[in-house]
Scaffold this motif. Structure first.
Motif, PDB file in Angstrom:
ATOM      1  N   LEU A 115       3.487   5.724   5.530  1.00 24.13           N
ATOM      2  CA  LEU A 115       3.407   4.461   6.637  1.00 24.13           C
ATOM      3  C   LEU A 115       1.818   4.356   7.015  1.00 24.13           C
ATOM      4  CD1 LEU A 115       6.370   5.439   9.124  1.00 24.13           C
ATOM      5  CD2 LEU A 115       5.923   3.544   7.589  1.00 24.13           C
ATOM      6  N   LEU A 116       0.996   5.643   7.104  1.00 22.79           N
ATOM      7  CA  LEU A 116      -0.258   5.378   7.376  1.00 22.79           C
ATOM      8  C   LEU A 116      -0.789   4.858   6.200  1.00 22.79           C
ATOM      9  CD1 LEU A 116      -1.101   9.054   8.442  1.00 22.79           C
ATOM     10  CD2 LEU A 116      -1.515   7.145   9.750  1.00 22.79           C
ATOM     11  N   PHE A 117      -0.570   4.733   4.945  1.00 21.38           N
ATOM     12  CA  PHE A 117      -1.024   4.092   3.888  1.00 21.38           C
ATOM     13  C   PHE A 117      -0.605   2.600   3.836  1.00 21.38           C
ATOM     14  CE2 PHE A 117      -0.279   2.475  -0.390  1.00 21.38           C
ATOM     15  CZ  PHE A 117      -1.560   2.149  -0.768  1.00 21.38           C
ATOM     16  N   ALA A 118       0.730   2.450   3.912  1.00 21.57           N
ATOM     17  CA  ALA A 118       1.211   1.027   3.966  1.00 21.57           C
ATOM     18  C   ALA A 118       0.628   0.228   5.172  1.00 21.57           C
ATOM     19  CB  ALA A 118       2.666   1.231   3.876  1.00 21.57           C
ATOM     20  N   GLY A 119       0.489   0.933   6.274  1.00 24.61           N
ATOM     21  CA  GLY A 119       0.157   0.223   7.477  1.00 24.61           C
ATOM     22  C   GLY A 119      -1.488  -0.114   7.648  1.00 24.61           C
ATOM     23  N   PHE A 120      -2.211   0.285   6.534  1.00 30.98           N
ATOM     24  CA  PHE A 120      -3.501   0.105   6.869  1.00 30.98           C
ATOM     25  C   PHE A 120      -4.231  -0.649   5.622  1.00 30.98           C
ATOM     26  CE2 PHE A 120      -6.374   3.024   4.409  1.00 30.98           C
ATOM     27  CZ  PHE A 120      -7.555   2.321   4.787  1.00 30.98           C
TER      28      PHE A 120
ATOM     29  N   GLN B 283     -10.564  10.292   3.312  1.00 31.54           N
ATOM     30  CA  GLN B 283      -9.578  10.861   2.376  1.00 31.54           C
ATOM     31  C   GLN B 283      -8.623   9.568   1.819  1.00 31.54           C
ATOM     32  OE1 GLN B 283     -10.220  13.471   0.861  1.00 31.54           O
ATOM     33  NE2 GLN B 283     -11.791  14.191   2.290  1.00 31.54           N
ATOM     34  N   PHE B 284      -8.118   8.914   2.678  1.00 32.03           N
ATOM     35  CA  PHE B 284      -7.201   7.880   2.451  1.00 32.03           C
ATOM     36  C   PHE B 284      -7.996   6.847   1.608  1.00 32.03           C
ATOM     37  CE2 PHE B 284      -3.995   8.819   5.445  1.00 32.03           C
ATOM     38  CZ  PHE B 284      -2.784   8.311   4.827  1.00 32.03           C
ATOM     39  N   ASP B 285      -9.298   6.625   1.826  1.00 27.17           N
ATOM     40  CA  ASP B 285     -10.198   5.776   1.172  1.00 27.17           C
ATOM     41  C   ASP B 285     -10.092   6.075  -0.364  1.00 27.17           C
ATOM     42  OD1 ASP B 285     -11.741   3.218   0.966  1.00 27.17           O
ATOM     43  OD2 ASP B 285     -13.226   4.492   0.810  1.00 27.17           O
TER      44      ASP B 285
ATOM     45  N   GLY C 195      -7.654  13.133  -2.878  1.00 32.01           N
ATOM     46  CA  GLY C 195      -7.563  12.427  -1.555  1.00 32.01           C
ATOM     47  C   GLY C 195      -6.065  12.520  -0.958  1.00 32.01           C
ATOM     48  N   ARG C 196      -5.342  12.433  -1.762  1.00 29.95           N
ATOM     49  CA  ARG C 196      -3.931  12.406  -1.315  1.00 29.95           C
ATOM     50  C   ARG C 196      -3.708  13.980  -0.867  1.00 29.95           C
ATOM     51  NH1 ARG C 196       1.889  11.579  -0.766  1.00 29.95           N
ATOM     52  NH2 ARG C 196       2.685  13.425  -1.073  1.00 29.95           N
ATOM     53  N   LYS C 197      -4.209  15.106  -1.838  1.00 37.11           N
ATOM     54  CA  LYS C 197      -4.061  16.539  -1.261  1.00 37.11           C
ATOM     55  C   LYS C 197      -4.604  16.738  -0.160  1.00 37.11           C
ATOM     56  CE  LYS C 197      -4.079  19.562  -5.150  1.00 37.11           C
ATOM     57  NZ  LYS C 197      -5.182  20.037  -5.926  1.00 37.11           N
ATOM     58  N   ASN C 198      -5.658  16.106   0.139  1.00 38.32           N
ATOM     59  CA  ASN C 198      -6.475  16.534   1.478  1.00 38.32           C
ATOM     60  C   ASN C 198      -5.799  15.842   2.587  1.00 38.32           C
ATOM     61  OD1 ASN C 198      -8.321  17.982   0.079  1.00 38.32           O
ATOM     62  ND2 ASN C 198      -9.746  16.400  -0.202  1.00 38.32           N
ATOM     63  N   VAL C 199      -5.064  14.513   2.555  1.00 38.14           N
ATOM     64  CA  VAL C 199      -4.541  13.933   3.515  1.00 38.14           C
ATOM     65  C   VAL C 199      -3.520  14.699   3.849  1.00 38.14           C
ATOM     66  CG1 VAL C 199      -3.491  11.952   4.332  1.00 38.14           C
ATOM     67  CG2 VAL C 199      -5.460  11.592   3.009  1.00 38.14           C
ATOM     68  N   MET C 200      -2.703  15.098   2.960  1.00 37.07           N
ATOM     69  CA  MET C 200      -1.236  15.860   3.059  1.00 37.07           C
ATOM     70  C   MET C 200      -1.574  17.249   3.958  1.00 37.07           C
ATOM     71  SD  MET C 200       1.042  14.058   2.445  1.00 37.07           S
ATOM     72  CE  MET C 200       2.643  15.011   2.445  1.00 37.07           C
TER      73      MET C 200
END
Ligand code: HEM
Length: 257
Positions: free
Chosen positions: A104-109, A25-27, A51-56
């Protein structure tokens, strides 16, 4: 690999036993991040929003479960956020906490994995640099992983005879500095030796090097990212020398074909 490390620290996410759904989902989110904003099923932008909706959704479920379960064994970032939410004085609510987790999950990966990919590409092309391994700043200068930054003028700014009026939104393009020949000689050449003998800029950024932003919004994960990249490259050259040779042979074969 980078996602596994970061998500483990932040939310104790065990990617080895998961179905990879969170990462997928992040991808989807990342792929459409700079896409033309047409919100119609099938477009990259639509997939990004989904993707954003599903991650949330996944993070919200995780937060709810964590609120019910008491964990004693180890503490991760989510536990700290939950503790914070209990403090009444704080303005942070669950929605803000979930947004922070997402960020943070996004920025860190995404950033660090792109940085490693760029470093690997330049190293494969330059075995001498591979031997000395002094590449991280040069790879970031050339790849401009964060392609733009945004600022708002809080007062009239006078610069080179122009005025940027108060309230204007500014888009900063770091590559216009990183690839400027008056700042870097032969700017599009990968030359990690240009950094030899230079001093790390005070505060991690300067007008000449802003891969991690600068001033009040300097990347909070800059040192963590550089550490991860350094560990990755260390393991690569100490444990996988044959692989890197094979890669080069493989590339040569492909070029011939
Ligand atoms: C090679 C890796 C990375 C690059 C190139 C990078 C780049 C940047 C840049 C350019 C900014 C400033 C944005 C702006 O001024 O508007 C920024 C901010 C930020 N970065 Fe990174 N980053 C990286 C890794 C990370 C990691 C690993 C984390 C977290 C674990 C992280 C978290 C953040 C956060 C939270 C901010 C916002 C800081 C603030 O607004 O005060 N970054 N990053």
């Amino acid at each position: 690999m980078i996602f596994s490390v970061t998500s483990k620290r932040l939310i104790s996410y065990d990617s080895s036993s998961s179905d990879g759904k969170l990462w997928k989902q992040f991808d989807a989110f990342t792929r459409g991040l700079i896409a033309f904003p047409i919100y119609v099923p099938g477009t990259a932008f639509y997939k990004c929003m989904q993707g954003r909706k599903n991650v949330m959704k996944i993070l919200t479920k995780m937060l709810d479960e964590r609120k019910r379960a008491s964990r004693q064994d180890s503490v991760d970032f989510l536990d700290l956020l939950l503790d914070d939410l209990k403090k009444e004085k704080l303005l942070r609510n669950e929605k803000i906490a979930l947004d922070l987790l997402f960020l943070l999950l996004f920025a860190g990966f995404e950033t660090t994995s792109s940085g490693i990919t760029a470093a690997l590409k330049f190293l494969t092309d330059d075995p001498k640099a591979l031997q000395e391994l002094i590449v991280i700043h040069e790879a970031l200068r050339l790849s401009n992983i964060a392609p733009v930054m945004f600022r708002k003028a809080t007062e009239d700014v006078h610069i080179n005879g122009y005025t940027i009026p108060k309230g204007s939104k500014i888009m900063i393009d770091p590559s216009s500095v990183h690839l400027d020949s008056t700042v870097y000689k032969d700017p599009i050449v990968f030359n990690p030796w240009r950094w030899k003998g230079t001093v790390e800029p005070v505060g991690g950024a300067s007008k000449e090097f802003m891969a991690f932003g600068g001033e009040v919004r300097l990347c909070v994960g800059a040192d963590f990212a550089k550490l991860q990249m350094a560990i990755f490259l260390h393991c690569l050259v100490t444990k996988y020398r044959d692989l890197s040779c094979n890669l080069q042979q493989h590339r040569r074969r492909i070029t011939k074909v």
